[in-house]
Write an enzyme that holds these catalytic residues in place. Structure first.
Site, PDB file in Angstrom:
ATOM      1  N   LYS A  35       0.856  -1.200   0.000  1.00 29.28           N
ATOM      2  CA  LYS A  35       0.000   0.000   0.000  1.00 29.28           C
ATOM      3  C   LYS A  35       0.888   1.245   0.000  1.00 29.28           C
ATOM      4  O   LYS A  35       2.107   1.139   0.218  1.00 29.28           O
ATOM      5  CB  LYS A  35      -0.934  -0.026   1.211  1.00 29.28           C
ATOM      6  CG  LYS A  35      -0.235  -0.002   2.558  1.00 29.28           C
ATOM      7  CD  LYS A  35      -1.166  -0.482   3.656  1.00 29.28           C
ATOM      8  CE  LYS A  35      -0.467  -0.637   4.957  1.00 29.28           C
ATOM      9  NZ  LYS A  35      -0.760   0.391   5.920  1.00 29.28           N
ATOM     10  N   TYR A 256      17.887  29.705   8.565  1.00 30.85           N
ATOM     11  CA  TYR A 256      16.698  30.335   9.155  1.00 30.85           C
ATOM     12  C   TYR A 256      16.726  30.266  10.671  1.00 30.85           C
ATOM     13  O   TYR A 256      17.055  29.233  11.257  1.00 30.85           O
ATOM     14  CB  TYR A 256      15.430  29.630   8.668  1.00 30.85           C
ATOM     15  CG  TYR A 256      15.040  29.985   7.256  1.00 30.85           C
ATOM     16  CD1 TYR A 256      14.768  31.297   6.885  1.00 30.85           C
ATOM     17  CD2 TYR A 256      14.922  28.983   6.293  1.00 30.85           C
ATOM     18  CE1 TYR A 256      14.392  31.610   5.584  1.00 30.85           C
ATOM     19  CE2 TYR A 256      14.541  29.280   4.992  1.00 30.85           C
ATOM     20  CZ  TYR A 256      14.276  30.596   4.647  1.00 30.85           C
ATOM     21  OH  TYR A 256      13.909  30.911   3.368  1.00 30.85           O
TER      22      TYR A 256
HETATM   23  C1  LIG Z   1      -3.663  -4.502   8.418  1.00 27.29           C
HETATM   24  C2  LIG Z   1      -2.197  -4.365   8.176  1.00 27.29           C
HETATM   25  N1  LIG Z   1      -1.453  -5.465   8.043  1.00 27.29           N
HETATM   26  C3  LIG Z   1      -0.117  -5.409   7.828  1.00 27.29           C
HETATM   27  C4  LIG Z   1       0.535  -4.192   7.743  1.00 27.29           C
HETATM   28  C5  LIG Z   1       2.045  -4.166   7.532  1.00 27.29           C
HETATM   29  O1  LIG Z   1       2.647  -3.620   8.655  1.00 27.29           O
HETATM   30  P1  LIG Z   1       4.258  -3.452   8.779  1.00 27.29           P
HETATM   31  O2  LIG Z   1       4.660  -2.517   7.714  1.00 27.29           O
HETATM   32  O3  LIG Z   1       4.443  -2.889  10.139  1.00 27.29           O
HETATM   33  O4  LIG Z   1       4.842  -4.806   8.601  1.00 27.29           O
HETATM   34  C6  LIG Z   1      -0.199  -3.020   7.887  1.00 27.29           C
HETATM   35  C7  LIG Z   1       0.482  -1.724   7.840  1.00 27.29           C
HETATM   36  O5  LIG Z   1       0.125  -0.754   8.399  1.00 27.29           O
HETATM   37  C8  LIG Z   1      -1.604  -3.101   8.115  1.00 27.29           C
HETATM   38  O6  LIG Z   1      -2.351  -2.006   8.251  1.00 27.29           O
END
Ligand SMILES: Cc1ncc(COP(=O)(O)O)c(C=O)c1O
Length: 365
Positions: A35, A256
């Site tokens: 994602k 700055y």
């Molecule tokens: C439902 C879910 N599963 C798995 C993951 C993967 O998590 P990580 O990147 O901490 O391994 C996420 C990430 O936020 C998540 O929301």
């Protein structure tokens, strides 16, 4: 044209990190979190690399992210972690053979609007204590009834998400896993619990499926373990270059707000990267970067297009020298701590101004 800021993503490192996860959880299938543009690493190239390395499934947040992958001909199973938010999305999810994570009754109502013959693949998300998304554990019998009444729906499994998996001393993770397992006692269907921290630190979280994200990008999710000690290789290297090196006298101020005062006559380097590229303004003086392989600290506030460095450790540094902001030898998780944040946010915060370069197997572009 020489790009000012380049993120080089080594896809063979992502594939290597998948193997590390497989070694840690040899009996689990792997759903890789890609994602948010694969945590800023580039959704399509990362998904393709993971698919080529035999990942079992991919996970995205929403339908748009899944469509981007399908349009790039990624064929692997893709789960929508937040499910669908309209009947149009539900129909498209079925058409694109996506796995829909269902976390609430309002989503079930949407899915019920699909034609009865729809071959819907779904996960049920249960809330074992995170209290963000998920059905209460006590809904399991009702959800089983839902499935019995809809024979065309295929259950991929039951999943839950851990709130404190990155806190090795916390007993909350054991409580969550215990409650999830108890609620599903005797219930058919695969289980999925662990994210990166969960699968590394909590053997009980290595269920039928693990869902790593961060570890695949080569970062440690645990405060007390380095990525290197876990065998993970950083996938991203972020680099810019020196565009000025100037000497200042003791007592002179830099940038700055005059936040940094030179404690001695010293060389200050100006690097062509700033918050408009995703280098947070919150970074403190002392944040490390690598110049000629040597760690040197930020000296002065981050501005939109530039940062300034204390170059005393590399007085021979010159305009044109490469400056590494994170990557091999300088873990993003360590850098992130200097802005009171986490590597996830650094990766996701890179902006369109950053030039991306994806290296495939054996370092090829
Ligand atoms: C439902 C879910 N599963 C798995 C993951 C993967 O998590 P990580 O990147 O901490 O391994 C996420 C990430 O936020 C998540 O929301």
């Amino acid at each position: 044209m020489i790009p000012r800021v380049t993120a080089t993503v080594d896809l063979s490192a992502v594939q290597h990190n998948l193997q590390v996860v497989r070694t840690l959880a040899p009996r689990s299938r792997v759903m890789a979190a890609v994602k948010a543009a694969a945590y800023g690493h580039g959704a399509v190239p990362v998904a393709r690399a993971l698919e080529a390395a035999g990942v079992d499934a991919l996970a995205v947040a929403c339908l748009e992210e899944a469509m981007e992958l399908r349009q790039a001909h990624v064929q692997a199973p893709i789960a929508l972690l937040e499910g669908v938010i309209s009947s149009e999305e539900a129909a498209l999810a079925v058409y694109e053979r996506l796995q829909v994570v269902v976390h609430d009754h309002w989503q079930l109502a949407l899915l019920d609007e699909l034609p009865e013959s729809s071959r819907l693949s779904l996960w049920f998300k249960l809330d074992s204590g995170m209290h963000r998304l998920g059905f209460p554990l006590s809904d399991v019998p009702q959800l089983q009834r839902v499935l019995r009444e809809r024979p065309n729906w295929k259950l991929c499994g039951w999943l839950t998400h851990l709130a404190c998996a990155d806190e090795p001393g916390s007993d909350f993770t054991a409580q969550q896993i215990g409650a999830f397992d108890a609620a599903l006692q005797g219930v058919p269907g695969a289980r999925s619990i662990g994210n990166s921290a969960g699968l590394i630190a909590w053997p009980q979280a290595r269920a039928d499926w693990v869902r790593p994200g961060l570890a695949l990008y080569g970062c440690s999710p645990l405060p007390d373990r380095s990525a290197q000690s876990l065998g993970l290789r950083p996938a991203m290297k972020l680099e810019s270059r020196l565009i000025a090196v100037r000497w200042f006298e003791a007592g002179e101020s830099i940038g700055y707000g005059r936040r940094y005062r030179c404690p001695a006559r010293m060389p200050i380097g100006v690097v062509a990267v700033g918050y408009a590229d995703g280098i947070h303004r919150a970074f403190a003086d002392g944040t490390p970067v690598l110049v000629q392989g040597q760690r040197v600290p930020f000296a002065g506030r981050v501005s939109m297009d530039m940062i300034t460095l204390d170059l005393r450790a590399v007085p021979q540094a010159q305009v044109g020298d490469t400056v590494q902001l994170w990557g091999p030898g300088l873990p993003a998780e360590e850098v992130a701590a200097h802005a009171d944040t986490i590597a996830y946010e650094l990766f996701c915060g890179l902006t369109q101004r950053v030039h991306f370069r994806h290296l495939h197997a054996a370092g090829e572009d």
